[in-house]
Design a protein around this motif. Structure first.
Motif, PDB file in Angstrom:
ATOM      1  N   ILE A 113       0.837  -1.203   0.000  1.00  0.00           N
ATOM      2  CA  ILE A 113       0.000   0.000   0.000  1.00  0.00           C
ATOM      3  C   ILE A 113       0.875   1.257   0.000  1.00  0.00           C
ATOM      4  CG2 ILE A 113      -1.666   1.351   1.344  1.00  0.00           C
ATOM      5  CD1 ILE A 113      -2.893  -1.413   2.155  1.00  0.00           C
ATOM      6  N   TYR A 114       1.965   1.244   0.772  1.00  0.00           N
ATOM      7  CA  TYR A 114       2.901   2.370   0.757  1.00  0.00           C
ATOM      8  C   TYR A 114       3.493   2.561  -0.637  1.00  0.00           C
ATOM      9  CZ  TYR A 114       2.942   2.988   5.813  1.00  0.00           C
ATOM     10  OH  TYR A 114       2.588   3.253   7.097  1.00  0.00           O
ATOM     11  N   PHE A 115       3.928   1.445  -1.202  1.00  0.00           N
ATOM     12  CA  PHE A 115       4.540   1.469  -2.547  1.00  0.00           C
ATOM     13  C   PHE A 115       3.569   2.066  -3.566  1.00  0.00           C
ATOM     14  CE2 PHE A 115       5.203  -0.746  -6.641  1.00  0.00           C
ATOM     15  CZ  PHE A 115       6.460  -0.275  -6.931  1.00  0.00           C
ATOM     16  N   GLN A 116       2.295   1.640  -3.478  1.00  0.00           N
ATOM     17  CA  GLN A 116       1.288   2.140  -4.423  1.00  0.00           C
ATOM     18  C   GLN A 116       1.100   3.640  -4.272  1.00  0.00           C
ATOM     19  OE1 GLN A 116      -2.301  -0.257  -4.282  1.00  0.00           O
ATOM     20  NE2 GLN A 116      -1.594  -1.118  -6.225  1.00  0.00           N
ATOM     21  N   LEU A 117       1.072   4.090  -3.051  1.00  0.00           N
ATOM     22  CA  LEU A 117       0.906   5.527  -2.830  1.00  0.00           C
ATOM     23  C   LEU A 117       2.037   6.299  -3.501  1.00  0.00           C
ATOM     24  CD1 LEU A 117      -0.322   5.692   0.893  1.00  0.00           C
ATOM     25  CD2 LEU A 117      -1.573   6.400  -1.163  1.00  0.00           C
ATOM     26  N   VAL A 118       3.259   5.788  -3.360  1.00  0.00           N
ATOM     27  CA  VAL A 118       4.416   6.446  -3.985  1.00  0.00           C
ATOM     28  C   VAL A 118       4.266   6.450  -5.508  1.00  0.00           C
ATOM     29  CG1 VAL A 118       6.914   6.326  -4.335  1.00  0.00           C
ATOM     30  CG2 VAL A 118       5.945   5.882  -2.064  1.00  0.00           C
ATOM     31  N   TYR A 120       1.554   6.279  -7.334  1.00  0.00           N
ATOM     32  CA  TYR A 120       0.495   7.185  -7.781  1.00  0.00           C
ATOM     33  C   TYR A 120       1.006   8.611  -7.928  1.00  0.00           C
ATOM     34  CZ  TYR A 120      -3.129   3.663  -7.322  1.00  0.00           C
ATOM     35  OH  TYR A 120      -3.897   2.548  -7.488  1.00  0.00           O
ATOM     36  N   ILE A 121       2.014   8.927  -7.185  1.00  0.00           N
ATOM     37  CA  ILE A 121       2.573  10.275  -7.299  1.00  0.00           C
ATOM     38  C   ILE A 121       3.599  10.353  -8.438  1.00  0.00           C
ATOM     39  CG2 ILE A 121       3.890  12.077  -6.085  1.00  0.00           C
ATOM     40  CD1 ILE A 121       2.688  10.686  -3.450  1.00  0.00           C
ATOM     41  N   ILE A 122       4.402   9.296  -8.581  1.00  0.00           N
ATOM     42  CA  ILE A 122       5.493   9.337  -9.580  1.00  0.00           C
ATOM     43  C   ILE A 122       4.986   9.202 -11.014  1.00  0.00           C
ATOM     44  CG2 ILE A 122       7.535   8.106 -10.452  1.00  0.00           C
ATOM     45  CD1 ILE A 122       8.246   7.523  -7.529  1.00  0.00           C
ATOM     46  N   ILE A 123       4.043   8.284 -11.256  1.00  0.00           N
ATOM     47  CA  ILE A 123       3.620   7.993 -12.633  1.00  0.00           C
ATOM     48  C   ILE A 123       3.082   9.225 -13.370  1.00  0.00           C
ATOM     49  CG2 ILE A 123       1.907   6.731 -14.042  1.00  0.00           C
ATOM     50  CD1 ILE A 123       2.591   4.259 -12.394  1.00  0.00           C
ATOM     51  N   PRO A 124       2.178  10.016 -12.773  1.00  0.00           N
ATOM     52  CA  PRO A 124       1.728  11.215 -13.503  1.00  0.00           C
ATOM     53  C   PRO A 124       2.869  12.147 -13.865  1.00  0.00           C
ATOM     54  CG  PRO A 124       0.304  10.791 -11.630  1.00  0.00           C
ATOM     55  CD  PRO A 124       1.468   9.868 -11.503  1.00  0.00           C
ATOM     56  N   LEU A 125       3.913  12.155 -13.038  1.00  0.00           N
ATOM     57  CA  LEU A 125       5.059  13.019 -13.328  1.00  0.00           C
ATOM     58  C   LEU A 125       5.838  12.551 -14.558  1.00  0.00           C
ATOM     59  CD1 LEU A 125       6.435  13.752  -9.743  1.00  0.00           C
ATOM     60  CD2 LEU A 125       5.158  15.304 -11.235  1.00  0.00           C
ATOM     61  N   SER A 126       5.814  11.236 -14.790  1.00  0.00           N
ATOM     62  CA  SER A 126       6.574  10.704 -15.933  1.00  0.00           C
ATOM     63  C   SER A 126       5.810  10.820 -17.250  1.00  0.00           C
ATOM     64  CB  SER A 126       6.948   9.245 -15.688  1.00  0.00           C
ATOM     65  OG  SER A 126       5.773   8.452 -15.713  1.00  0.00           O
ATOM     66  N   LEU A 127       4.531  11.178 -17.176  1.00  0.00           N
ATOM     67  CA  LEU A 127       3.694  11.233 -18.380  1.00  0.00           C
ATOM     68  C   LEU A 127       4.250  12.156 -19.472  1.00  0.00           C
ATOM     69  CD1 LEU A 127       1.230   9.565 -18.952  1.00  0.00           C
ATOM     70  CD2 LEU A 127      -0.192  11.571 -18.486  1.00  0.00           C
ATOM     71  N   PRO A 128       4.643  13.400 -19.130  1.00  0.00           N
ATOM     72  CA  PRO A 128       5.169  14.285 -20.186  1.00  0.00           C
ATOM     73  C   PRO A 128       6.332  13.655 -20.942  1.00  0.00           C
ATOM     74  CG  PRO A 128       4.847  15.498 -18.154  1.00  0.00           C
ATOM     75  CD  PRO A 128       4.616  14.061 -17.827  1.00  0.00           C
TER      76      PRO A 128
END
Ligand code: ZN
Ligand code: ZN
Lengths: 144, 177
Positions: A113-118, A120-128
């Motif tokens: 659950i901790y890993f998933q929370l992290v 969720y924050i990182i993936i949108p940042l990598s989108l561009p």
């Protein structure tokens, strides 16, 4: 008409000679000299050629059709690529899900659950970055 | 010339492949028209042949003329079609034929050509292939044996058979001259 074995093989050779597979040789030459039916057969080959050549055809080149074939092949290749991507996606997600299930079984639920929370924050940042790579690839495809 | 284009095409040069297909288009189509005597079927197989060539050019191992490869593909496709549908409609349509110089001559020629096509079409497929490749396209026995996948001896006897049959049938064409 009964044909001797000599004539049978001579006429086969005459066909070879007629179609430039073989050169005229003395054996054949001498046979024709004495054999009326083989001589006639040879003459009829030329007659046949004159007649059959009337039905010669030379279709004109359809340039558009050739280009169309290239386009159709591109479509097929694109479909294959998409199918490959899909299969790859299924395999990777299968492996990941399996891994998660395994970790849950091994009682790592809280860490997951901790890993998933992290994530969720990182993936949108990598989108561009992903979009940029994709558009570069498409530009390349369009040019070639 | 062709060798160079083949090399380029195998490396992925589309223009080279396009030129190879252009310069062999007429042979492939002419051969198929003579084999099928059917315009629609011919057009389908021509297109499929070119697509196969484009898809598989990298796998092509050059030996002999490029047209041999295309004709081999076309022959296999034709056999597939025959397997799927035994009745191929004999059209004897001459619209693809070059227009002759004067009309009167053209009428006589048309009748003759129709007769010739009929004689050809009555030959069994596998034998007719050999005759067409030899007589109209001048392929060597060796090349034909690779295209139709049978020994040279068989090619030779098939050709002989066709000639015998044609000569037997031809008396009819000869008579009105
Ligand atoms: Zn004889
Ligand atoms: Zn006689």
């Amino acid at each position: 008409m009964i044909m001797s074995k000599d004539c049978e093989s001579c006429q086969k050779k005459l066909v070879d000679i007629f179609y430039n597979e073989e050169n005229m040789n003395n054996e054949v030459k001498n046979h024709i000299k004495t054999c009326h039916s083989c001589k006639e057969f040879f003459g009829r080959l030329y007659q046949m050629k004159d007649i059959m050549d009337k039905a010669k055809i030379e279709p004109s080149i359809e340039y558009a059709e050739i280009l169309q074939s290239f386009k159709e092949v591109e479509i097929i290749k694109e479909k294959r690529r998409n199918l490959f991507d899909l299969i790859l996606f299924i395999i990777i997600s299968g492996v990941l899900l399996g891994l998660v299930a395994l970790l849950i079984v091994e009682k790592y639920l809280v860490e997951i659950i901790y890993f998933q929370l992290v994530m969720y924050i990182i993936i949108p940042l990598s989108l561009p970055v992903i979009i940029k790579i994709r558009s570069l690839k498409e530009e390349y495809n369009e040019r070639y | 010339m062709e060798e160079r284009l083949v090399k380029l095409a195998k490396k992925g040069d589309k223009t080279a492949l396009e030129r190879l297909l252009q310069s062999n288009y007429s042979i492939v189509k002419g051969y198929l028209l003579k084999m099928t005597m059917n315009k629609t079927l011919t057009e389908d197989i021509v297109q499929e042949t070119m697509m196969k060539a484009i898809l598989n050019i990298k796998k092509y191992k050059p030996k002999g003329k490029f047209s041999t490869w295309l004709i081999t593909i076309a022959t296999n496709l034709y056999r597939d079609k025959l397997r799927k549908d035994k009745r191929i409609i004999f059209e004897n349509d001459l619209s693809y034929h070059e227009v002759p110089k004067n009309l009167e001559q053209s009428v006589i020629d048309k009748i003759d050509i129709e007769k010739i096509n009929k004689i050809l079409f009555e030959l069994p497929d596998e034998k007719r292939m050999v005759f067409i490749l030899k007589h109209y396209y001048g392929y060597q026995y060796k090349e034909i044996s690779e295209i139709v996948k049978c020994p040279i001896g068989t090619v030779r006897s098939r050709l002989h058979y066709c000639i015998k049959q044609i000569q037997l049938q031809m008396e009819g064409v000869n008579d009105n001259e």
